[in-house]
Write a protein that holds these residues in place. Structure first.
Motif, PDB file in Angstrom:
ATOM      1  N   THR A   6       0.853  -1.175   0.000  1.00 16.40           N
ATOM      2  CA  THR A   6       0.000   0.000   0.000  1.00 16.40           C
ATOM      3  C   THR A   6       0.892   1.229   0.000  1.00 16.40           C
ATOM      4  OG1 THR A   6      -1.641  -1.192   1.297  1.00 16.40           O
ATOM      5  CG2 THR A   6      -1.819   1.202   1.252  1.00 16.40           C
ATOM      6  N   PRO A   7       0.669   2.162  -0.939  1.00 12.44           N
ATOM      7  CA  PRO A   7       1.515   3.350  -0.963  1.00 12.44           C
ATOM      8  C   PRO A   7       1.311   4.190   0.297  1.00 12.44           C
ATOM      9  CG  PRO A   7      -0.236   3.499  -2.611  1.00 12.44           C
ATOM     10  CD  PRO A   7      -0.330   2.145  -1.983  1.00 12.44           C
ATOM     11  N   VAL A   8       2.374   4.821   0.717  1.00 13.22           N
ATOM     12  CA  VAL A   8       2.310   5.691   1.893  1.00 13.22           C
ATOM     13  C   VAL A   8       1.558   6.957   1.489  1.00 13.22           C
ATOM     14  CG1 VAL A   8       3.690   7.034   3.530  1.00 13.22           C
ATOM     15  CG2 VAL A   8       4.493   4.790   2.766  1.00 13.22           C
ATOM     16  N   PRO A   9       0.551   7.362   2.266  1.00 11.57           N
ATOM     17  CA  PRO A   9      -0.196   8.576   1.933  1.00 11.57           C
ATOM     18  C   PRO A   9       0.735   9.789   1.847  1.00 11.57           C
ATOM     19  CG  PRO A   9      -1.294   7.373   3.688  1.00 11.57           C
ATOM     20  CD  PRO A   9       0.045   6.716   3.464  1.00 11.57           C
ATOM     21  N   LEU A  10       0.386  10.710   0.959  1.00  4.91           N
ATOM     22  CA  LEU A  10       1.195  11.900   0.753  1.00  4.91           C
ATOM     23  C   LEU A  10       1.422  12.658   2.055  1.00  4.91           C
ATOM     24  CD1 LEU A  10       2.689  13.831  -1.130  1.00  4.91           C
ATOM     25  CD2 LEU A  10       0.474  14.907  -1.640  1.00  4.91           C
ATOM     26  N   SER A  11       0.398  12.788   2.883  1.00  2.00           N
ATOM     27  CA  SER A  11       0.563  13.535   4.138  1.00  2.00           C
ATOM     28  C   SER A  11       1.603  12.879   5.039  1.00  2.00           C
ATOM     29  CB  SER A  11      -0.769  13.688   4.870  1.00  2.00           C
ATOM     30  OG  SER A  11      -1.338  12.424   5.140  1.00  2.00           O
ATOM     31  N   GLU A  12       1.672  11.562   5.050  1.00  2.00           N
ATOM     32  CA  GLU A  12       2.677  10.861   5.863  1.00  2.00           C
ATOM     33  C   GLU A  12       4.075  11.051   5.282  1.00  2.00           C
ATOM     34  OE1 GLU A  12       2.278   9.424   8.815  1.00  2.00           O
ATOM     35  OE2 GLU A  12       0.164   9.941   8.796  1.00  2.00           O
ATOM     36  N   ARG A  13       4.176  11.080   3.966  1.00  2.00           N
ATOM     37  CA  ARG A  13       5.475  11.335   3.325  1.00  2.00           C
ATOM     38  C   ARG A  13       5.943  12.747   3.639  1.00  2.00           C
ATOM     39  NH1 ARG A  13       4.600  10.200  -2.576  1.00  2.00           N
ATOM     40  NH2 ARG A  13       6.832  10.511  -2.747  1.00  2.00           N
ATOM     41  N   LEU A  14       5.012  13.709   3.611  1.00  2.00           N
ATOM     42  CA  LEU A  14       5.359  15.085   3.953  1.00  2.00           C
ATOM     43  C   LEU A  14       5.778  15.195   5.410  1.00  2.00           C
ATOM     44  CD1 LEU A  14       2.528  17.006   2.082  1.00  2.00           C
ATOM     45  CD2 LEU A  14       4.952  16.893   1.455  1.00  2.00           C
ATOM     46  N   LEU A  15       5.071  14.496   6.287  1.00  2.00           N
ATOM     47  CA  LEU A  15       5.428  14.495   7.704  1.00  2.00           C
ATOM     48  C   LEU A  15       6.855  13.995   7.900  1.00  2.00           C
ATOM     49  CD1 LEU A  15       4.596  14.868  10.693  1.00  2.00           C
ATOM     50  CD2 LEU A  15       3.669  12.540  10.607  1.00  2.00           C
ATOM     51  N   ALA A  16       7.227  12.963   7.187  1.00  2.00           N
ATOM     52  CA  ALA A  16       8.586  12.426   7.286  1.00  2.00           C
ATOM     53  C   ALA A  16       9.616  13.456   6.827  1.00  2.00           C
ATOM     54  CB  ALA A  16       8.706  11.141   6.475  1.00  2.00           C
ATOM     55  N   ILE A  17       9.299  14.194   5.765  1.00  2.00           N
ATOM     56  CA  ILE A  17      10.218  15.246   5.294  1.00  2.00           C
ATOM     57  C   ILE A  17      10.354  16.330   6.344  1.00  2.00           C
ATOM     58  CG2 ILE A  17      10.484  17.117   3.610  1.00  2.00           C
ATOM     59  CD1 ILE A  17       9.253  15.188   1.507  1.00  2.00           C
ATOM     60  N   TRP A  18       9.225  16.807   6.880  1.00  2.00           N
ATOM     61  CA  TRP A  18       9.260  17.849   7.914  1.00  2.00           C
ATOM     62  C   TRP A  18      10.088  17.386   9.108  1.00  2.00           C
ATOM     63  CZ3 TRP A  18       7.234  22.798   8.545  1.00  2.00           C
ATOM     64  CH2 TRP A  18       6.487  23.290   7.464  1.00  2.00           C
ATOM     65  N   ARG A  19       9.829  16.169   9.580  1.00  7.00           N
ATOM     66  CA  ARG A  19      10.572  15.662  10.743  1.00  7.00           C
ATOM     67  C   ARG A  19      12.062  15.604  10.464  1.00  7.00           C
ATOM     68  NH1 ARG A  19       6.290  11.356  12.875  1.00  7.00           N
ATOM     69  NH2 ARG A  19       5.398  12.709  14.469  1.00  7.00           N
ATOM     70  N   ASP A  20      12.424  15.089   9.312  1.00  8.89           N
ATOM     71  CA  ASP A  20      13.832  14.954   8.960  1.00  8.89           C
ATOM     72  C   ASP A  20      14.526  16.312   8.940  1.00  8.89           C
ATOM     73  OD1 ASP A  20      16.146  13.438   8.105  1.00  8.89           O
ATOM     74  OD2 ASP A  20      15.793  14.252   6.097  1.00  8.89           O
ATOM     75  N   VAL A  21      13.922  17.287   8.279  1.00 14.17           N
ATOM     76  CA  VAL A  21      14.526  18.612   8.178  1.00 14.17           C
ATOM     77  C   VAL A  21      14.589  19.289   9.542  1.00 14.17           C
ATOM     78  CG1 VAL A  21      14.239  20.939   7.229  1.00 14.17           C
ATOM     79  CG2 VAL A  21      13.959  18.933   5.746  1.00 14.17           C
ATOM     80  N   LEU A  22      13.489  19.239  10.292  1.00 15.93           N
ATOM     81  CA  LEU A  22      13.473  19.906  11.594  1.00 15.93           C
ATOM     82  C   LEU A  22      14.451  19.263  12.571  1.00 15.93           C
ATOM     83  CD1 LEU A  22       9.669  20.649  12.020  1.00 15.93           C
ATOM     84  CD2 LEU A  22      11.471  22.213  11.285  1.00 15.93           C
ATOM     85  N   GLU A  23      14.527  17.936  12.577  1.00 16.71           N
ATOM     86  CA  GLU A  23      15.473  17.263  13.467  1.00 16.71           C
ATOM     87  C   GLU A  23      16.909  17.600  13.097  1.00 16.71           C
ATOM     88  OE1 GLU A  23      14.251  13.155  13.223  1.00 16.71           O
ATOM     89  OE2 GLU A  23      12.794  13.414  14.855  1.00 16.71           O
ATOM     90  N   THR A  24      17.196  17.739  11.798  1.00 14.47           N
ATOM     91  CA  THR A  24      18.532  18.117  11.349  1.00 14.47           C
ATOM     92  C   THR A  24      18.932  19.463  11.936  1.00 14.47           C
ATOM     93  OG1 THR A  24      18.261  16.871   9.306  1.00 14.47           O
ATOM     94  CG2 THR A  24      19.938  18.588   9.294  1.00 14.47           C
ATOM     95  N   HIS A  25      17.955  20.343  12.111  1.00 13.12           N
ATOM     96  CA  HIS A  25      18.222  21.680  12.650  1.00 13.12           C
ATOM     97  C   HIS A  25      17.921  21.764  14.149  1.00 13.12           C
ATOM     98  CE1 HIS A  25      19.130  23.650   8.827  1.00 13.12           C
ATOM     99  NE2 HIS A  25      18.262  22.782   8.312  1.00 13.12           N
ATOM    100  N   GLN A  26      17.854  20.627  14.808  1.00 11.99           N
ATOM    101  CA  GLN A  26      17.593  20.527  16.245  1.00 11.99           C
ATOM    102  C   GLN A  26      16.332  21.256  16.688  1.00 11.99           C
ATOM    103  OE1 GLN A  26      21.265  21.712  15.927  1.00 11.99           O
ATOM    104  NE2 GLN A  26      21.763  19.596  15.539  1.00 11.99           N
ATOM    105  N   VAL A  27      15.284  21.151  15.884  1.00 10.69           N
ATOM    106  CA  VAL A  27      13.981  21.700  16.254  1.00 10.69           C
ATOM    107  C   VAL A  27      13.172  20.548  16.836  1.00 10.69           C
ATOM    108  CG1 VAL A  27      11.851  22.753  15.395  1.00 10.69           C
ATOM    109  CG2 VAL A  27      14.064  23.449  14.440  1.00 10.69           C
ATOM    110  N   ASP A  28      12.570  20.756  18.007  1.00 11.99           N
ATOM    111  CA  ASP A  28      11.774  19.709  18.652  1.00 11.99           C
ATOM    112  C   ASP A  28      10.578  19.362  17.770  1.00 11.99           C
ATOM    113  OD1 ASP A  28      10.606  17.953  20.455  1.00 11.99           O
ATOM    114  OD2 ASP A  28       9.629  19.559  21.580  1.00 11.99           O
ATOM    115  N   VAL A  29      10.448  18.089  17.444  1.00 15.62           N
ATOM    116  CA  VAL A  29       9.341  17.636  16.598  1.00 15.62           C
ATOM    117  C   VAL A  29       8.359  16.780  17.385  1.00 15.62           C
ATOM    118  CG1 VAL A  29      10.614  17.785  14.431  1.00 15.62           C
ATOM    119  CG2 VAL A  29      10.673  15.666  15.742  1.00 15.62           C
TER     120      VAL A  29
END
Length: 91
Positions: A6-29
């Motif tokens: 089952t393909p991952v829903p777009l919103s979940e893929r976007l959430l993963a991108i946001w988390r990855d970028v924010l964690e890279t910049h030490q922003v609490d997610v």
């Protein structure tokens, strides 16, 4: 035997991108979710640019920066992306 992944829903893929970028910049997610209020995160514009670049690279959609301002959640952003490019929902 064929795979029925089952393909991952777009919103979940976007959430993963946001988390990855924010964690890279030490922003609490800790409170980040697809329905959470994005402005409450206090994200900086440089992060939005990085997230927009990741969306373009990973999903293949060039999201205008004003779309990030107009959307209140990742779910809203996913809907806006599908309006820009309906095929993004299934990529």
């Amino acid at each position: 035997m064929t795979s029925t992944l089952t393909p991952v829903p777009l919103s979940e893929r976007l959430l993963a991108i946001w988390r990855d970028v924010l964690e890279t910049h030490q922003v609490d997610v800790g409170g980040l979710s697809v329905d959470g209020d994005l402005p409450d995160l206090g994200t900086r514009s440089i992060l939005i640019i990085e997230i927009a670049m990741r969306i373009q690279r990973d999903i293949g959609v060039d999201v205008p920066l004003e779309t990030f301002i107009e959307t209140q959640s990742i779910a809203d952003l996913a809907r806006a992306i599908v309006e820009i490019d309906p095929a993004a929902a299934t990529r």
